[in-house]
Design a protein around this motif. Structure first.
Motif, PDB file in Angstrom:
ATOM      1  N   LEU A 173      70.949  38.337  75.905  1.00  0.00           N
ATOM      2  CA  LEU A 173      72.034  39.176  75.131  1.00  0.00           C
ATOM      3  C   LEU A 173      73.153  39.558  75.606  1.00  0.00           C
ATOM      4  O   LEU A 173      74.522  39.573  74.614  1.00  0.00           O
ATOM      5  CB  LEU A 173      70.877  40.357  75.216  1.00  0.00           C
ATOM      6  CG  LEU A 173      71.560  41.512  74.466  1.00  0.00           C
ATOM      7  CD1 LEU A 173      71.449  41.842  73.186  1.00  0.00           C
ATOM      8  CD2 LEU A 173      70.747  43.118  75.207  1.00  0.00           C
TER       9      LEU A 173
ATOM     10  N   ASP B 150      74.785  45.187  82.234  1.00  0.00           N
ATOM     11  CA  ASP B 150      73.942  45.023  80.867  1.00  0.00           C
ATOM     12  C   ASP B 150      75.639  44.260  79.840  1.00  0.00           C
ATOM     13  O   ASP B 150      76.508  44.144  80.598  1.00  0.00           O
ATOM     14  CB  ASP B 150      74.087  46.592  79.827  1.00  0.00           C
ATOM     15  CG  ASP B 150      75.183  47.457  79.950  1.00  0.00           C
ATOM     16  OD1 ASP B 150      76.179  46.960  79.331  1.00  0.00           O
ATOM     17  OD2 ASP B 150      75.003  48.427  79.551  1.00  0.00           O
ATOM     18  N   ALA B 151      75.009  44.282  78.767  1.00  0.00           N
ATOM     19  CA  ALA B 151      75.566  42.982  78.093  1.00  0.00           C
ATOM     20  C   ALA B 151      76.953  43.359  77.625  1.00  0.00           C
ATOM     21  O   ALA B 151      78.055  42.449  77.552  1.00  0.00           O
ATOM     22  CB  ALA B 151      74.720  42.886  76.838  1.00  0.00           C
ATOM     23  N   ALA B 152      77.115  44.805  77.224  1.00  0.00           N
ATOM     24  CA  ALA B 152      79.025  44.969  76.853  1.00  0.00           C
ATOM     25  C   ALA B 152      79.475  45.548  78.074  1.00  0.00           C
ATOM     26  O   ALA B 152      80.990  45.141  78.116  1.00  0.00           O
ATOM     27  CB  ALA B 152      78.361  46.681  76.371  1.00  0.00           C
TER      28      ALA B 152
ATOM     29  N   ALA C 169      67.651  43.065  86.772  1.00  0.00           N
ATOM     30  CA  ALA C 169      67.484  43.929  86.892  1.00  0.00           C
ATOM     31  C   ALA C 169      67.427  43.890  88.545  1.00  0.00           C
ATOM     32  O   ALA C 169      67.794  45.432  89.393  1.00  0.00           O
ATOM     33  CB  ALA C 169      65.721  44.413  86.605  1.00  0.00           C
TER      34      ALA C 169
ATOM     35  N   MET D  87      76.771  38.887  73.171  1.00  0.00           N
ATOM     36  CA  MET D  87      77.707  39.402  73.814  1.00  0.00           C
ATOM     37  C   MET D  87      79.112  39.130  73.966  1.00  0.00           C
ATOM     38  O   MET D  87      80.107  39.366  73.044  1.00  0.00           O
ATOM     39  CB  MET D  87      77.752  40.593  73.790  1.00  0.00           C
ATOM     40  CG  MET D  87      75.804  41.449  73.116  1.00  0.00           C
ATOM     41  SD  MET D  87      77.141  42.716  72.593  1.00  0.00           S
ATOM     42  CE  MET D  87      77.518  44.385  72.916  1.00  0.00           C
TER      43      MET D  87
END
Ligand code: B12
Lengths: 491, 212
Positions: B107, B197-199, B179, B111
């Motif tokens: 992911l 996270d990916a964003a 994680a 992105m």
């Protein structure tokens, strides 16, 4: 009547299984383990060696499903039966392999140590509604290559309950099997009285890694029960629809059953999983989502239809602390799971997408388990017909507190939760300090730790376990295992 | 409506065919490639990023927009190259040795590509040597490592250590995630950034590269 919830009607259920079988035969399953691929080829599966893809046949699938036992039992370290995984029987077990523990004092997470594992095991050994223990946290103070076996070692040293566990590597299976042999005495005794369940995970979509497929084979050789943990993530690496994810889960799980049953027909398996929807806002895999729970209950129906005992990671929460979200997600999951008749319900104690264990939550979840276990006993008549005598008594005496009828049935009809559930009236609650749920749970943890009685596993076996574990640790360059305050008391 | 606004609007709704055609039209109309990139494609993706953060749109919408962005980039890339405008940067990405969890890493890759970075994805179970060797070969600006197991995250340290040994630390930036990987752990092992996270990975990689 035992209450039962169902999400699939028979027609849909049969269609899902048929579709999953078609996928296994037409698209195949990718298995990154040459000896397993060869074994399946020997049984008539076609193989695309370049892609490690194995195309199963209806014949292979039928043979495997017919060989898998419809139920099995678990036994504690003394060989006493604790679980009958069959029908709609329900047992609870803590969630597994958390990365962190939630420290009650600071309400922040940290890497678990040996001390944390020992405390956890001591607590779980005294929680009545959790029928087994699980290797719920991964200690950070030992060499990484023994962090899986070391947890099992501590579990067997401090608690008598059977263990839900798993390995992180192919190599670690050996010591984890040896520890069990030390407890049971022989391979035959371990076969007859299983002590553990190993989680083995296919990789979504439709794939088995070398490690996890080899684990299935190794467990099968010793007749150690396996729970398949297929994890379709709906909308990401699985179809967004619940039916689509169920088809994928069915295909992945059947492929696991094929591997174990062709290796050793009749080896016990749990039709399990840890699917989740994928939350497209946060990029996460919520275990507390209602759709996640619906998929769990539904695949359990499929497992039952195939004649197999079932398991699910349900009754856990994505909350970061012991708050209302933790309670509501965990109890929603536990309630649904119990109503669905999932035989081994994994999750208690877990927060944060199953990556964090809280002892306080474990104590709360034990109460949730207690209530749900009461619920599925259902409503049954007990000296209630004819009703005239008891009502005559009530009208005459004005109350039934000391009636024979009350005294006979009180403890079966009403479940009495422990001190974490507040049922005092407000004045009493205030007078007793107006204590919050978290504090009540913490006091209960403290009490359990103080009251802990060492496991009655014989000293000889404890010594044997310790020697084997020390030997394994030395193999990875650790001269000794981390110091345990009460190591003397356990031996 | 200006053609750049049109590009932005079609990118936001993820219409790759229109974005491709409009980018070509803008080129033909003589709009500067750099301006098409900044005020068209990147401006569109920035809006998307903001809307995603605010939960106005969801991940599939972001990925659709990213695909439209690639479509525009395909037209633009040769011209940008010709004008010597540097690519936004190369990222070598992978899951560390012994670890097979690649969903999160994938992911992040999707992105990053969506944001215009060139991503060299080494897959999972990637050795520390392989990360460094690939980053050298491709003259990558950033190495991105993912770990989901407490037992594998220590492999990240080998990469930061080795980069230091070879005098590459700082030149090749390191970002880590997964994680069990925290911002504190990133600092501890001498990584340059952590992404949750990916964003967020996109934002962090952008600032790493702008530091260079
Ligand atoms: C799906 C999953 C699997 C799948 C993986 C499939 C795949 N292709 O990746 C399978 C079934 C194969 C699997 C296997 C195992 N798993 Co697993 N798995 C998970 C699970 C449920 C979700 C992970 C996931 O994909 N999340 C969704 C993605 C989108 O999120 P993410 O990975 O966190 O990534 C995001 C961020 O972290 C960040 N990020 C990630 N990488 C990077 C990199 C950079 C550079 C940046 C900036 C950001 C970034 O951005 C991502 C997007 O938002 C986790 C539970 C959890 N809480 O994480 C357990 C979990 C990680 N697994 C666990 C375990 C134990 C295992 C096994 C050992 C089980 C076994 N006995 O077989 C094996 C290990 C095999 C191996 N050697 O790797 C444990 C780890 C325990 C520990 N202490 O380390 C967990 C925590 C579950 C648990 N509690 O038991 N697993």
């Amino acid at each position: 009547m035992r209450p039962v919830v169902r999400f699939l009607d028979d027609e849909l259920l049969v269609r899902i299984i048929a579709e999953a079988r078609t996928i296994l035969c037409k698209l195949g399953v990718e298995i990154h383990n040459d000896s397993i691929v060869a074994m399946l080829a020997d049984h008539g599966a076609k193989v695309d060696p370049e892609k490690n893809r194995v195309f199963l046949t209806d014949d292979i699938i039928d043979k495997a499903l017919a060989a898998a036992p419809g139920s099995f039992q678990l036994y504690d370290v003394h060989g006493r039966r604790t679980h009958d995984l069959s029908g709609h029987n329900v047992h609870f077990t803590p969630g597994s392999a958390a990365i962190h523990v939630l420290d009650n004092e600071t309400n922040t997470i940290r890497t678990p140590t040996t001390g944390d594992v020992v405390e956890y095991v001591k607590v779980v050994s005294q929680l009545d509604h959790l029928a087994s223990q699980s290797t719920a946290i991964v200690p950070g103070d030992v060499h990484q290559n023994i962090s899986d076996s070391y947890r099992l070692f501590l579990s067997l040293m401090y608690c008598e309950k059977p263990v839900v566990t798993g390995t992180f590597t192919i190599d670690a299976f050996n010591i984890m099997k040896d520890l069990q042999l030390a407890v049971r005495g022989s391979r035959e005794e371990l076969r007859v009285k299983p002590l553990t369940i190993f989680s083995c995970c296919p990789t979504a979509p439709l794939k088995w890694s070398d490690v996890t497929s080899q684990n299935v084979v190794d467990c099968a050789k010793y007749a150690i029960p396996v729970e398949y943990i297929s994890m379709p993530l709906a909308g990401f690496v699985a179809p967004v629809t619940l039916v689509g994810s169920l088809i994928q889960h069915t295909a992945e799980t059947i492929s696991g059953i094929v591997i174990s049953q062709l290796t050793n027909p009749g080896t016990p398996v749990l039709y399990g999983g840890s699917p989740a929807i994928f939350d497209v806002r946060y990029e996460t895999t919520p275990m507390g989502a209602i759709e996640t729970m619906m998929i769990d209950c539904a695949y359990n129906e499929i497992g039952k239809h195939l004649g197999l005992p079932t398991q699910a990671y349900i009754s856990l929460s994505d909350a970061k602390q012991l708050d209302a979200q933790a309670g509501l997600e965990s109890s929603m999951g536990a309630t649904l799971a119990a109503l669905a008749g999932i035989n081994n319900i994994s999750g208690p104690g877990m927060l944060d997408f199953e990556s964090c264990l809280s002892l306080e939550k474990l104590v709360v979840d034990n109460e949730i388990a207690g209530m749900t276990l009461r619920m599925i006993k259902g409503i049954e008549p007990k000296d209630d017909f004819p009703a005239l005598p008891i009502f005559e008594e009530l009208l005459k005496e004005q109350y039934l507190l000391i009636s024979k009828h009350t005294r006979r049935h009180l403890r079966q009809e009403h479940y009495f939760p422990g001190p974490v559930i507040d049922r005092a009236n407000r004045s009493r609650w205030i007078e007793e300090g107006g204590v919050s749920l978290r504090e009540r749970a913490h006091r209960e943890v403290t009490r359990l730790l103080a009251d802990y009685q060492p496991s009655e596993l014989s000293d000889d076996v404890k010594k044997d376990l310790t020697q084997r574990m020390e030997h394994e640790a030395r193999r990875w360059g650790m001269d000794q295992l981390p110091h345990r305050q009460d190591a003397g008391a356990t031996m | 409506m200006s053609i750049l606004t049109e590009i932005v609007e079609n990118l936001i709704v993820g219409d790759d065919e229109k974005v491709s055609a409009l980018t070509q039209k803008a080129i033909d109309d003589g709009v500067l490639p750099k301006q098409i990139l900044d005020d068209g494609l990147i401006a569109g993706m920035n809006t998307i990023g903001q809307q995603f953060k605010n939960h106005e749109i969801f991940l599939p919408d972001v990925l659709m927009a990213a695909r439209a962005m690639y479509a525009g980039m395909d037209k633009l890339r040769p011209l940008l190259l010709k004008e010597g405008i540097p690519s936004p940067g190369k990222v070598v990405l992978g899951t560390v040795r012994g670890d097979l969890h690649d969903i999160g890493k994938n992911l992040v890759g999707i992105m990053l590509k969506g944001a215009g970075f060139e991503v060299i994805d080494l897959g999972n179970d990637v050795s520390p040597e392989k990360f460094i060797q690939t980053a050298r070969e491709h003259d990558a600006a950033v190495i991105g490592m993912s770990a989901l197991l407490t037992t594998t995250m220590s492999a990240m340290k080998e990469v930061t250590y080795q980069l230091k040994e070879e005098g590459l630390a700082g030149r090749i930036k390191v970002i880590v995630g997964g994680a069990p990987v925290s911002a504190e752990f990133a600092v501890e092992i001498g990584a340059d950034a952590h992404g949750y996270d990916a964003a967020n990975a996109v934002e962090r990689v952008k600032s790493l590269i702008s530091e260079n």
